[in-house]
Design a protein around this motif. Structure first.
Motif, PDB file in Angstrom:
ATOM      1  N   GLU A  86      -8.722   7.723   4.579  1.00  0.00           N
ATOM      2  CA  GLU A  86      -9.429   8.633   3.682  1.00  0.00           C
ATOM      3  C   GLU A  86     -10.944   8.598   3.844  1.00  0.00           C
ATOM      4  O   GLU A  86     -11.653   9.469   3.333  1.00  0.00           O
ATOM      5  CB  GLU A  86      -9.079   8.308   2.226  1.00  0.00           C
ATOM      6  CG  GLU A  86      -7.622   8.525   1.863  1.00  0.00           C
ATOM      7  CD  GLU A  86      -6.768   7.285   2.070  1.00  0.00           C
ATOM      8  OE1 GLU A  86      -5.679   7.214   1.474  1.00  0.00           O
ATOM      9  OE2 GLU A  86      -7.197   6.380   2.834  1.00  0.00           O
ATOM     10  N   GLY A 132      -6.277  -4.368   0.337  1.00  0.00           N
ATOM     11  CA  GLY A 132      -6.700  -3.116  -0.284  1.00  0.00           C
ATOM     12  C   GLY A 132      -5.914  -2.805  -1.539  1.00  0.00           C
ATOM     13  O   GLY A 132      -4.688  -2.998  -1.594  1.00  0.00           O
ATOM     14  N   HIS A 188      -0.718   1.966  12.126  1.00  0.00           N
ATOM     15  CA  HIS A 188      -1.235   1.004  11.150  1.00  0.00           C
ATOM     16  C   HIS A 188      -0.838  -0.436  11.523  1.00  0.00           C
ATOM     17  O   HIS A 188      -0.189  -1.138  10.751  1.00  0.00           O
ATOM     18  CB  HIS A 188      -0.748   1.337   9.738  1.00  0.00           C
ATOM     19  CG  HIS A 188      -1.658   0.799   8.675  1.00  0.00           C
ATOM     20  ND1 HIS A 188      -1.793   1.379   7.446  1.00  0.00           N
ATOM     21  CD2 HIS A 188      -2.482  -0.271   8.649  1.00  0.00           C
ATOM     22  CE1 HIS A 188      -2.653   0.695   6.705  1.00  0.00           C
ATOM     23  NE2 HIS A 188      -3.085  -0.317   7.424  1.00  0.00           N
ATOM     24  N   SER A 226      -9.581   0.833   9.040  1.00  0.00           N
ATOM     25  CA  SER A 226      -9.754   0.539   7.611  1.00  0.00           C
ATOM     26  C   SER A 226      -8.829   1.395   6.759  1.00  0.00           C
ATOM     27  O   SER A 226      -7.691   1.030   6.500  1.00  0.00           O
ATOM     28  CB  SER A 226     -11.221   0.758   7.218  1.00  0.00           C
ATOM     29  OG  SER A 226     -11.412   0.535   5.848  1.00  0.00           O
ATOM     30  N   ARG A 227      -9.315   2.556   6.338  1.00  0.00           N
ATOM     31  CA  ARG A 227      -8.534   3.487   5.545  1.00  0.00           C
ATOM     32  C   ARG A 227      -8.806   4.898   6.042  1.00  0.00           C
ATOM     33  O   ARG A 227      -9.955   5.288   6.258  1.00  0.00           O
ATOM     34  CB  ARG A 227      -8.882   3.382   4.047  1.00  0.00           C
ATOM     35  CG  ARG A 227      -8.314   2.149   3.350  1.00  0.00           C
ATOM     36  CD  ARG A 227      -6.803   2.228   3.238  1.00  0.00           C
ATOM     37  NE  ARG A 227      -6.236   1.158   2.443  1.00  0.00           N
ATOM     38  CZ  ARG A 227      -5.766   0.021   2.929  1.00  0.00           C
ATOM     39  NH1 ARG A 227      -5.815  -0.195   4.236  1.00  0.00           N
ATOM     40  NH2 ARG A 227      -5.238  -0.895   2.136  1.00  0.00           N
ATOM     41  N   LEU A 286       0.807  -1.220   0.000  1.00  0.00           N
ATOM     42  CA  LEU A 286       0.000   0.000   0.000  1.00  0.00           C
ATOM     43  C   LEU A 286       0.839   1.268   0.000  1.00  0.00           C
ATOM     44  O   LEU A 286       0.314   2.360  -0.245  1.00  0.00           O
ATOM     45  CB  LEU A 286      -0.951  -0.001   1.192  1.00  0.00           C
ATOM     46  CG  LEU A 286      -0.381  -0.062   2.606  1.00  0.00           C
ATOM     47  CD1 LEU A 286      -0.028   1.323   3.121  1.00  0.00           C
ATOM     48  CD2 LEU A 286      -1.369  -0.715   3.557  1.00  0.00           C
ATOM     49  N   VAL A 315      -5.279   4.219  11.218  1.00  0.00           N
ATOM     50  CA  VAL A 315      -4.986   4.692   9.852  1.00  0.00           C
ATOM     51  C   VAL A 315      -5.309   6.175   9.782  1.00  0.00           C
ATOM     52  O   VAL A 315      -6.119   6.695  10.556  1.00  0.00           O
ATOM     53  CB  VAL A 315      -5.802   3.912   8.800  1.00  0.00           C
ATOM     54  CG1 VAL A 315      -5.320   2.482   8.671  1.00  0.00           C
ATOM     55  CG2 VAL A 315      -7.294   3.916   9.154  1.00  0.00           C
ATOM     56  N   PRO A 338     -13.746  -0.357   2.670  1.00  0.00           N
ATOM     57  CA  PRO A 338     -12.547   0.004   1.912  1.00  0.00           C
ATOM     58  C   PRO A 338     -12.595   1.452   1.454  1.00  0.00           C
ATOM     59  O   PRO A 338     -13.652   2.102   1.510  1.00  0.00           O
ATOM     60  CB  PRO A 338     -12.597  -0.944   0.708  1.00  0.00           C
ATOM     61  CG  PRO A 338     -14.061  -1.210   0.513  1.00  0.00           C
ATOM     62  CD  PRO A 338     -14.655  -1.226   1.903  1.00  0.00           C
ATOM     63  N   HIS A 339     -11.439   1.967   1.024  1.00  0.00           N
ATOM     64  CA  HIS A 339     -11.394   3.295   0.430  1.00  0.00           C
ATOM     65  C   HIS A 339     -11.621   3.172  -1.063  1.00  0.00           C
ATOM     66  O   HIS A 339     -10.848   2.530  -1.780  1.00  0.00           O
ATOM     67  CB  HIS A 339     -10.045   3.973   0.692  1.00  0.00           C
ATOM     68  CG  HIS A 339      -9.874   5.252  -0.069  1.00  0.00           C
ATOM     69  ND1 HIS A 339      -8.702   5.593  -0.720  1.00  0.00           N
ATOM     70  CD2 HIS A 339     -10.740   6.268  -0.307  1.00  0.00           C
ATOM     71  CE1 HIS A 339      -8.863   6.761  -1.306  1.00  0.00           C
ATOM     72  NE2 HIS A 339     -10.078   7.189  -1.071  1.00  0.00           N
ATOM     73  N   ASP A 393      -6.625   0.299  -3.312  1.00  0.00           N
ATOM     74  CA  ASP A 393      -6.948   1.669  -3.680  1.00  0.00           C
ATOM     75  C   ASP A 393      -5.714   2.449  -4.127  1.00  0.00           C
ATOM     76  O   ASP A 393      -5.844   3.541  -4.673  1.00  0.00           O
ATOM     77  CB  ASP A 393      -7.638   2.395  -2.528  1.00  0.00           C
ATOM     78  CG  ASP A 393      -6.918   2.226  -1.205  1.00  0.00           C
ATOM     79  OD1 ASP A 393      -6.817   1.093  -0.730  1.00  0.00           O
ATOM     80  OD2 ASP A 393      -6.447   3.238  -0.656  1.00  0.00           O
ATOM     81  N   HIS A 394      -4.515   1.895  -3.912  1.00  0.00           N
ATOM     82  CA  HIS A 394      -3.285   2.553  -4.367  1.00  0.00           C
ATOM     83  C   HIS A 394      -2.900   2.125  -5.778  1.00  0.00           C
ATOM     84  O   HIS A 394      -1.880   2.563  -6.301  1.00  0.00           O
ATOM     85  CB  HIS A 394      -2.126   2.230  -3.419  1.00  0.00           C
ATOM     86  CG  HIS A 394      -1.885   0.761  -3.242  1.00  0.00           C
ATOM     87  ND1 HIS A 394      -2.773  -0.070  -2.606  1.00  0.00           N
ATOM     88  CD2 HIS A 394      -0.863  -0.037  -3.636  1.00  0.00           C
ATOM     89  CE1 HIS A 394      -2.305  -1.304  -2.610  1.00  0.00           C
ATOM     90  NE2 HIS A 394      -1.150  -1.313  -3.236  1.00  0.00           N
TER      91      HIS A 394
END
Length: 328
Positions: free
Chosen positions: A245, A81, A290, A242-243, A56, A268, A215-216, A83-84
């Motif tokens: 953002e 995840g 984290h 979670s995330r 990530l 996070v 999730p993000h 999302d990156h």
């Protein structure tokens, strides 16, 4: 003529058993320093590798994917995840993306419960008091926290991790409520004694503890914005494993400082490891680096999933944990 071994580049240090197995199976480049790779180094790795194993901390966006060579065919992400990673662009360029789902659900749920207890019972304050040798003895009114049994827990995102949190919350005597894109099967709801809320606003306004377990994605960015955070009860606490953002961190910080939310437990953060300095000074906030999935067993299992995804791909089959844009 025999086909050569796959060229694999791993961007961060992985548990020793995982790296040893990678050396046995593939022509692998490991990151012994464990320092995050620069953007230029990532681009170079994507030009020369058949498979990239990122984490990530690696932002693999459209611009970076445009620099990938024709050789790169699989991004085997070390983590659930993605999302990156720009999955849509990767697929358009013929690059598959896999992840490691389901491995860290119990570990992350353990951490969510630990944060709930830590915030409600003021554990960090007690630890600091003992470390500073400031404890002068027991008192009937000293260090009073809040009971969790009988309290309403709202779970935002009732996937694997959310359900694992629900199981633990049931054992602690909490009342489980949840918001999801759609309700769970009635049998699963009954198993967790969980109440579904179609309206996130209505659930947020009624719970004593809110646990973020979604999730993000573009649709969940700042899902907990200033307007929605203001719906929470002043005595409620918010937990995020979670995330970062998903929460508007500046709005959350303002409300915590003003006493409009009683406390927060955060593993996070919205800007990665760059934590809002105003959060650090608040006695009603527990901050962790984290650590949600940080168990030896979990990290090795994640590596084993990466190995299976790469080996299955190498054998000419679809990786079992293939990520497709429609899943996001």
């Amino acid at each position: 003529m025999a086909r050569g071994r796959l060229s694999v580049v791993v961007t961060r240090r992985l548990p020793e058993p995982v790296e040893a197995r990678m050396r046995e199976l593939f022509d692998v480049e490991l990151n012994d320093t464990d320092a995050p790779m620069s953007r230029d180094a990532l681009a170079d790795a994507m030009r020369r590798a058949d498979v990239l194993v990122p984490t990530l901390t690696d932002q693999i966006d459209q611009g970076l994917l445009a620099q990938a060579g024709d050789k790169l065919k699989l991004i085997a992400n070390y983590g659930a995840g993605v999302d990156h990673i720009d999955v849509s662009t990767a697929r358009q360029r013929g690059i598959l993306v896999s992840n490691t789902p389901g491995v860290s659900a119990d570990d992350t749920a353990d951490m969510a419960m630990a944060l709930i207890i830590a915030v409600r019972r003021r554990l960090p304050e007690g630890i600091r008091k003992m470390a500073a040798d400031e404890w002068t003895g027991w008192s009937p009114t000293a260090m009073l926290g809040g009971r969790i049994a009988g309290k309403r827990l709202g779970i935002l995102g009732m996937g694997r991790i959310g359900q694992a949190v629900a199981r633990r919350a049931n054992a602690f005597g909490m009342q489980v409520h949840y918001h999801n894109r759609k309700p769970l099967h009635p049998d699963i709801e009954a198993e967790h004694e969980a109440t579904y809320w179609e309206s996130l606003d209505q659930m947020v306004a009624r719970v004593d503890v809110l646990s973020i377990n979604c999730p993000h994605t573009p649709s969940t960015f700042h899902l907990l914005n200033a307007r929605r955070l203001k719906l929470m009860k002043p005595e409620a606490v918010i937990i995020n494993t979670s995330r970062g953002e998903v929460i508007d961190e500046n709005a959350l910080t303002r409300m915590l400082r003003a006493g409009e939310i009683a406390g927060a437990g955060l593993d996070v953060f919205e800007h990665g490891f760059k934590v809002n300095p105003r959060l650090r000074d608040l006695p009603n906030v527990v901050l962790l680096p984290h650590m949600g999935s940080a168990t030896i067993e979990g990290r090795i299992e994640m590596g084993e999933k990466v190995l299976i995804n790469i080996k299955t791909f190498d054998d000419g089959h679809r990786p079992p944990d293939l990520v497709v844009p429609g899943m996001l």
